[in-house]
Design a protein around this motif. Structure first.
Motif, PDB file in Angstrom:
ATOM      1  N   ASP A  83       0.828  -1.209   0.000  1.00  0.00           N
ATOM      2  CA  ASP A  83       0.000   0.000   0.000  1.00  0.00           C
ATOM      3  C   ASP A  83       0.859   1.255   0.000  1.00  0.00           C
ATOM      4  OD1 ASP A  83       0.789  -0.956   2.559  1.00  0.00           O
ATOM      5  OD2 ASP A  83      -0.631   0.413   3.531  1.00  0.00           O
ATOM      6  N   LEU A  84       2.030   1.200   0.619  1.00  0.00           N
ATOM      7  CA  LEU A  84       2.911   2.372   0.638  1.00  0.00           C
ATOM      8  C   LEU A  84       3.528   2.610  -0.738  1.00  0.00           C
ATOM      9  CD1 LEU A  84       4.689   1.945   4.097  1.00  0.00           C
ATOM     10  CD2 LEU A  84       2.852   3.530   3.481  1.00  0.00           C
ATOM     11  N   VAL A  85       3.842   1.553  -1.465  1.00  0.00           N
ATOM     12  CA  VAL A  85       4.349   1.713  -2.828  1.00  0.00           C
ATOM     13  C   VAL A  85       3.266   2.342  -3.710  1.00  0.00           C
ATOM     14  CG1 VAL A  85       5.292   0.521  -4.837  1.00  0.00           C
ATOM     15  CG2 VAL A  85       5.893  -0.256  -2.538  1.00  0.00           C
ATOM     16  N   GLN A  86       2.034   1.861  -3.534  1.00  0.00           N
ATOM     17  CA  GLN A  86       0.923   2.431  -4.304  1.00  0.00           C
ATOM     18  C   GLN A  86       0.749   3.914  -3.980  1.00  0.00           C
ATOM     19  OE1 GLN A  86      -1.364   0.662  -6.661  1.00  0.00           O
ATOM     20  NE2 GLN A  86      -1.382   2.871  -7.099  1.00  0.00           N
ATOM     21  N   ARG A  87       0.921   4.275  -2.731  1.00  0.00           N
ATOM     22  CA  ARG A  87       0.788   5.688  -2.359  1.00  0.00           C
ATOM     23  C   ARG A  87       1.891   6.511  -3.008  1.00  0.00           C
ATOM     24  NH1 ARG A  87       1.078   8.545   3.705  1.00  0.00           N
ATOM     25  NH2 ARG A  87       1.080  10.679   2.870  1.00  0.00           N
ATOM     26  N   MET A  88       3.118   5.986  -3.040  1.00  0.00           N
ATOM     27  CA  MET A  88       4.213   6.708  -3.703  1.00  0.00           C
ATOM     28  C   MET A  88       3.843   7.035  -5.147  1.00  0.00           C
ATOM     29  SD  MET A  88       7.425   4.361  -2.434  1.00  0.00           S
ATOM     30  CE  MET A  88       7.802   4.104  -0.717  1.00  0.00           C
ATOM     31  N   VAL A  89       3.349   6.044  -5.862  1.00  0.00           N
ATOM     32  CA  VAL A  89       2.996   6.246  -7.273  1.00  0.00           C
ATOM     33  C   VAL A  89       1.818   7.201  -7.401  1.00  0.00           C
ATOM     34  CG1 VAL A  89       2.197   5.076  -9.366  1.00  0.00           C
ATOM     35  CG2 VAL A  89       3.922   3.989  -7.905  1.00  0.00           C
ATOM     36  N   ASP A  90       0.802   7.022  -6.564  1.00  0.00           N
ATOM     37  CA  ASP A  90      -0.386   7.875  -6.628  1.00  0.00           C
ATOM     38  C   ASP A  90      -0.048   9.339  -6.372  1.00  0.00           C
ATOM     39  OD1 ASP A  90      -1.902   5.665  -7.159  1.00  0.00           O
ATOM     40  OD2 ASP A  90      -2.669   5.439  -5.101  1.00  0.00           O
ATOM     41  N   GLU A  91       0.952   9.612  -5.535  1.00  0.00           N
ATOM     42  CA  GLU A  91       1.303  10.982  -5.190  1.00  0.00           C
ATOM     43  C   GLU A  91       2.388  11.549  -6.091  1.00  0.00           C
ATOM     44  OE1 GLU A  91       2.031  11.206  -0.980  1.00  0.00           O
ATOM     45  OE2 GLU A  91      -0.021  10.612  -0.468  1.00  0.00           O
ATOM     46  N   ALA A  93       1.885  -1.897  -7.148  1.00  0.00           N
ATOM     47  CA  ALA A  93       1.374  -0.707  -7.838  1.00  0.00           C
ATOM     48  C   ALA A  93       1.111  -0.922  -9.317  1.00  0.00           C
ATOM     49  CB  ALA A  93       2.357   0.451  -7.644  1.00  0.00           C
ATOM     50  N   GLY A  94       1.319  -2.127  -9.818  1.00  0.00           N
ATOM     51  CA  GLY A  94       1.054  -2.404 -11.225  1.00  0.00           C
ATOM     52  C   GLY A  94       2.019  -1.726 -12.173  1.00  0.00           C
ATOM     53  N   ILE A  95       3.273  -1.547 -11.756  1.00  0.00           N
ATOM     54  CA  ILE A  95       4.256  -0.852 -12.591  1.00  0.00           C
ATOM     55  C   ILE A  95       5.556  -1.647 -12.680  1.00  0.00           C
ATOM     56  CG2 ILE A  95       3.342   1.433 -11.993  1.00  0.00           C
ATOM     57  CD1 ILE A  95       5.870   1.711 -10.142  1.00  0.00           C
ATOM     58  N   ARG A  96       6.353  -1.292 -13.696  1.00  0.00           N
ATOM     59  CA  ARG A  96       7.757  -1.648 -13.802  1.00  0.00           C
ATOM     60  C   ARG A  96       8.549  -0.352 -13.802  1.00  0.00           C
ATOM     61  NH1 ARG A  96       9.621  -6.496 -15.453  1.00  0.00           N
ATOM     62  NH2 ARG A  96      11.425  -5.469 -16.429  1.00  0.00           N
ATOM     63  N   THR A  97       9.809  -0.438 -13.418  1.00  0.00           N
ATOM     64  CA  THR A  97      10.639   0.758 -13.389  1.00  0.00           C
ATOM     65  C   THR A  97      11.969   0.489 -14.082  1.00  0.00           C
ATOM     66  OG1 THR A  97      11.666   2.433 -11.959  1.00  0.00           O
ATOM     67  CG2 THR A  97      11.660   0.165 -11.150  1.00  0.00           C
ATOM     68  N   SER A  98      12.566   1.544 -14.581  1.00  0.00           N
ATOM     69  CA  SER A  98      13.870   1.422 -15.252  1.00  0.00           C
ATOM     70  C   SER A  98      14.993   2.013 -14.407  1.00  0.00           C
ATOM     71  CB  SER A  98      13.833   2.133 -16.611  1.00  0.00           C
ATOM     72  OG  SER A  98      13.530   3.516 -16.436  1.00  0.00           O
ATOM     73  N   LEU A  99      14.696   2.406 -13.167  1.00  0.00           N
ATOM     74  CA  LEU A  99      15.708   3.001 -12.284  1.00  0.00           C
ATOM     75  C   LEU A  99      16.241   1.951 -11.321  1.00  0.00           C
ATOM     76  CD1 LEU A  99      13.969   6.391 -11.395  1.00  0.00           C
ATOM     77  CD2 LEU A  99      15.501   5.869 -13.315  1.00  0.00           C
ATOM     78  N   PHE A 100      17.535   2.012 -11.097  1.00  0.00           N
ATOM     79  CA  PHE A 100      18.164   1.033 -10.216  1.00  0.00           C
ATOM     80  C   PHE A 100      19.264   1.696  -9.408  1.00  0.00           C
ATOM     81  CE2 PHE A 100      21.662  -1.925  -9.371  1.00  0.00           C
ATOM     82  CZ  PHE A 100      21.004  -2.881  -8.614  1.00  0.00           C
ATOM     83  N   ARG A 101      19.305   1.355  -8.137  1.00  0.00           N
ATOM     84  CA  ARG A 101      20.409   1.792  -7.283  1.00  0.00           C
ATOM     85  C   ARG A 101      21.013   0.573  -6.593  1.00  0.00           C
ATOM     86  NH1 ARG A 101      19.692   6.746  -3.373  1.00  0.00           N
ATOM     87  NH2 ARG A 101      20.508   7.829  -5.216  1.00  0.00           N
ATOM     88  N   PRO A 102      22.318   0.346  -6.774  1.00  0.00           N
ATOM     89  CA  PRO A 102      22.948  -0.814  -6.131  1.00  0.00           C
ATOM     90  C   PRO A 102      23.018  -0.623  -4.616  1.00  0.00           C
ATOM     91  CG  PRO A 102      24.308   0.073  -7.914  1.00  0.00           C
ATOM     92  CD  PRO A 102      23.258   1.088  -7.621  1.00  0.00           C
ATOM     93  N   PRO A 103      22.812  -1.667  -3.844  1.00  0.00           N
ATOM     94  CA  PRO A 103      23.043  -1.569  -2.397  1.00  0.00           C
ATOM     95  C   PRO A 103      24.497  -1.219  -2.113  1.00  0.00           C
ATOM     96  CG  PRO A 103      21.805  -3.549  -2.941  1.00  0.00           C
ATOM     97  CD  PRO A 103      22.288  -2.978  -4.238  1.00  0.00           C
ATOM     98  N   ALA A 106      -0.648 -11.955  -7.166  1.00  0.00           N
ATOM     99  CA  ALA A 106      -0.622 -13.222  -6.429  1.00  0.00           C
ATOM    100  C   ALA A 106       0.543 -13.244  -5.435  1.00  0.00           C
ATOM    101  CB  ALA A 106      -0.522 -14.394  -7.404  1.00  0.00           C
ATOM    102  N   TRP A 107       1.675 -12.685  -5.879  1.00  0.00           N
ATOM    103  CA  TRP A 107       2.848 -12.663  -4.994  1.00  0.00           C
ATOM    104  C   TRP A 107       2.575 -11.815  -3.755  1.00  0.00           C
ATOM    105  CZ3 TRP A 107       7.171 -14.635  -3.370  1.00  0.00           C
ATOM    106  CH2 TRP A 107       8.038 -13.849  -2.618  1.00  0.00           C
ATOM    107  N   THR A 108       2.107 -10.601  -3.946  1.00  0.00           N
ATOM    108  CA  THR A 108       1.880  -9.734  -2.783  1.00  0.00           C
ATOM    109  C   THR A 108       0.775 -10.292  -1.895  1.00  0.00           C
ATOM    110  OG1 THR A 108       0.435  -8.337  -4.149  1.00  0.00           O
ATOM    111  CG2 THR A 108       2.724  -7.639  -3.884  1.00  0.00           C
ATOM    112  N   TRP A 109      -0.247 -10.924  -2.502  1.00  0.00           N
ATOM    113  CA  TRP A 109      -1.302 -11.520  -1.685  1.00  0.00           C
ATOM    114  C   TRP A 109      -0.729 -12.646  -0.830  1.00  0.00           C
ATOM    115  CZ3 TRP A 109      -3.214 -16.416  -1.119  1.00  0.00           C
ATOM    116  CH2 TRP A 109      -4.400 -16.540  -0.380  1.00  0.00           C
TER     117      TRP A 109
END
Length: 735
Positions: A132-140, A177-187, A301-304
């Motif tokens: 839900d927090l990821v969804q909020r990030m995208v929504d905002e 959130a139903g998205i893919r992203t192209s940004l990546f940050r290495p740990p 299915a994974w998040t559920w």
């Protein structure tokens, strides 16, 4: 022990054979599901498959100069080698390691308050747990980037592991959130000039997979918690330069980060800075693409599955803590009350009332007990109390009645009937008994000479309607027998002392129990409503206002099952019958008066500790196994040893009270690991039978006759006299 038979036995046997695998299948499926949930929980909590190694600094010979001297955005897609910087007066706030259920919402609130945007580099573990927090990030309007799934140092990992980290992280984003992203940050990344020969090949490979690698050029070092002022100072670029600022919204207490952000944003906005998403600051297309079709449903299915496992295991942990607390409390109560019981009944001046010397009728229901019945009857004839013995042959086909008749023992009668079951056999025996005090025992049990005398002494108190004796395992030399011996001494007899003090004895054992005839008549005799007629009659006695007590010195030696299959059959019937008895007498919960004490105290205790709590007891072993393999091994083993020590103390005290040798307790740890598992599965199968409306039939246990005599029994042959035999008259019919 009697059992029912039917002309349709063959058909029923066929049905039973078809159902046999369900005994193991259903409990196994439940345990497998529980283990799967624990494994999933461990996976998303970075306890399983996590790699916490960090690569030391290496040479920079293979890293291009333009990368080392370039900006914080590195583009190696399609074979390119380029770096990008954020324009002047543009700040890209980036937050690593989230989302966190406590601090991410506060960060989002501050960003929303000041109309600012940021990039959140989330881990797959946290995104899976808090979608839900990821969804909020995208929504905002914020951007989301990958920070791997388990946060490993990728320079240690193979290409397949890197692909797995990326794909699992994307799966979590798709589900959240139903998205893919192209940004990546290495740990564990830092500035671009910190790139070395270990991390650069990883960056090139990440680019070949279609990702922009984003490091930073301004580090707030908020993870050090240096103070709000210092965080602001370190996060502020010099001379109006653009910057990618590193902060954290997870990984610990972030209240300094939130406070610094609330001051930092308005101060720099006044200086003309804009707080953009990365692609907005670079003038590039959005980093997000919508996920549809099968990929979307896989993510959902994974998040559920993660949410279900999180909530279920959290609930189970709470239940385990509650039950563990209650069980330990019960152990303490059991010890205290057992001490009080032993002191009370062992006082020199303790008396139930006037000594009971009147004759007693001993009822022995028998169905195919040819191997045991002679030892049983001979042990009774040696009794110190005047008795008559009534053997009720319940349609045996092995000559049980004939064996007794051929003994020609004094005061021994045989009553024959067609096979009708143990309750009917006992009621037939009550009807044929001559005396007002009635002792009931099993056909595979032997008494000590003093057993009957000790068993009936509590009837000196006119309020006592029934007495539970001390059933002991005679065949304790085998491993299974030793385990049952521990269970009988600790789990049954120590319990009975506690319940005696609480005046809510749950069961008079079928192997050794005594009743007033008048009490039996008032409750309608032995009932066929349940498969646990001994528990049923005990509860009925309580509800009728009679007192039920425990006589520790009334010892009976019984033959416990010697095989796992026989043990299963016995305990399955006991568990199911106990559930039936509890349900039958459920109205005791709301009854008032003297009989209400059993409903208020006894029935809840029995229901919780004998039926409900054991269902969750396997969690102890499941969490133990999980903790040893994936968790803090030393703490887990220490906790288990602590619980075992408590049980050992209770067991040792129970053995001391019963004057038993402590050597059998050597097998206690093994009993806790193996024997208890069988009892759990039996109880679970009983629950399944009850919930599915199945009916369980009487099950005859195969006897071997290994318990030939009781310690302390009189030596020498008993004079052979002609025994009374026949069907007898139905005197004083009951039920």
């Amino acid at each position: 022990m009697a059992r029912r038979t039917s002309t349709r036995g063959a058909g029923r046997g066929a049905v039973r054979r078809r159902r046999l695998p369900m005994r193991y299948l259903l409990p196994s499926l439940i345990l497998i599901a529980l283990m799967a949930m624990l494994m999933l929980r461990g996976y998303v909590h970075s306890e399983i498959l996590a790699d916490h190694r960090i690569q030391p600094e290496a040479a920079t010979d293979r890293v291009p100069e333009k990368i080392l001297d370039g900006g914080p955005v590195i583009d190696t897609r399609g074979g390119r080698t380029a770096s990008l910087s954020v324009p002047r007066h543009h700040l890209v706030l980036t937050f690593d390691d989230g989302p966190d259920p406590e601090w991410t919402p506060k960060v989002l609130d501050v960003l929303k308050k000041h109309d600012a945007h940021a990039v959140f580099f989330v881990t797959g573990t946290m995104a899976s747990r808090y979608p839900d927090l990821v969804q909020r990030m995208v929504d905002e309007g914020h951007e989301v980037g990958l920070h791997t799934f388990n946060h490993p140092d990728l320079s240690f990992q193979s290409k397949s592991r890197i692909d797995w980290e990326l794909s699992q992280n994307q799966l979590a984003l798709a589900g959240a959130a139903g998205i893919r992203t192209s940004l990546f940050r290495p740990p564990y990344s830092s500035f671009a000039d910190a790139m070395d020969d270990k991390s650069w090949p990883v960056t090139e490979y990440i680019g070949s997979r279609g990702y922009l690698t984003v490091v930073n050029n301004t580090d707030s070092e908020d993870w050090k918690k240096p103070g709000v002022e210092e965080i602001i100072r370190r996060a502020t670029p010099k001379g109006g330069k653009g910057a990618i600022v590193l902060m954290h919204d997870s990984g610990g207490d972030r209240h300094q980060t939130v406070e610094a952000l609330d001051r930092f944003l308005p101060d720099l906005q006044k200086k003309g800075y804009e707080f953009d998403n990365l692609t907005g600051a670079l003038g590039a297309p959005s980093a997000h693409t919508q996920v549809t079709g099968l990929d979307l449903w896989k993510g959902k299915a994974w998040t559920w599955a993660v949410q279900f496992s999180e909530k279920t295991t959290d609930a189970l942990v709470v239940c385990l803590a509650v039950i563990g607390t209650l069980v330990i409390t019960r152990f303490g109560l059991m010890l205290v009350l057992s001490v009080a019981h032993a002191r009370r009944v062992r006082r020199k001046n303790f008396r139930w009332g006037p000594p009971v010397t009147e004759p007693v009728s001993v009822l022995v229901p028998a169905y195919n007990e040819a191997k045991c019945i002679e030892a049983t009857v001979r042990s009774l004839v040696a009794s110190e109390q005047p008795i008559e013995v009534v053997v009720i042959d319940d349609g045996s086909s092995d000559g049980t009645a004939r064996i007794v008749e051929n003994l020609r023992l004094p005061n021994v009668r045989v009553v024959r009937q067609l096979n009708a079951g143990k309750p009917a056999a006992l009621n037939r025996g009550i009807a044929n008994a001559k005396h007002d005090l009635i002792v009931m025992m099993d056909g595979d049990t032997v008494f000590e000479p003093a057993t009957v005398r000790e068993l009936v002494q509590p009837f000196g108190d006119p309020s006592v309607g029934a007495v539970a004796g001390n059933a002991k395992v005679g065949n304790r030399d085998s491993l299974i027998g030793a385990w049952q011996h521990i269970e009988y001494v600790m789990g049954f007899n120590l319990d009975r002392r506690m319940y005696d003090m609480l005046r809510c004895m749950p069961t008079i054992p079928g192997a050794v129990g005594a009743f007033r005839r008048s009490a039996l008549e008032r409750v309608g005799g032995m009932s066929e409503d349940t498969l646990a007629e001994d528990t049923d009659i005990t509860m009925a006695m309580h509800r009728d206002g009679w007192r039920v007590v425990y006589a520790e010195n009334a010892r009976a030696w019984t033959e416990a099952p010697e095989s796992v299959q026989q043990l299963w059959s016995q305990r399955y019937r006991w568990s199911y019958g106990t559930m039936q008895a509890i349900w039958k007498h459920r109205k005791a919960l709301v009854e008032r008066g003297p009989s209400g004490r059993f409903g208020r105290v006894g029935l809840p205790l029995i229901s919780f500790f004998m039926v409900l709590a054991p269902l969750l007891a396997p969690l102890i072993d499941v969490f133990l196994l999980y903790g040893i393999v994936f968790g803090p091994t030393e703490k887990t083993i220490g906790a288990w040893l602590g619980v075992l020590a408590i049980q050992a103390v209770c067991a040792a005290y129970a053995f001391r009270l019963d004057k038993e040798r402590m050597t059998h307790l050597i097998s206690l740890p093994l009993q806790q690991i193996l024997y208890r598992q069988l009892m759990y599965v039996v109880l679970l199968q009983s629950w399944i039978t009850a919930l599915t409306g199945g009916r369980l039939r009487w099950q005859k246990l195969r006897r071997t006759g290994v318990v030939g005599s009781a310690p302390g029994a009189a030596a020498g042959p008993v004079p052979r006299q002609r025994a009374e035999s026949g069907t007898g008259s139905d005197r004083r019919p009951v039920g």
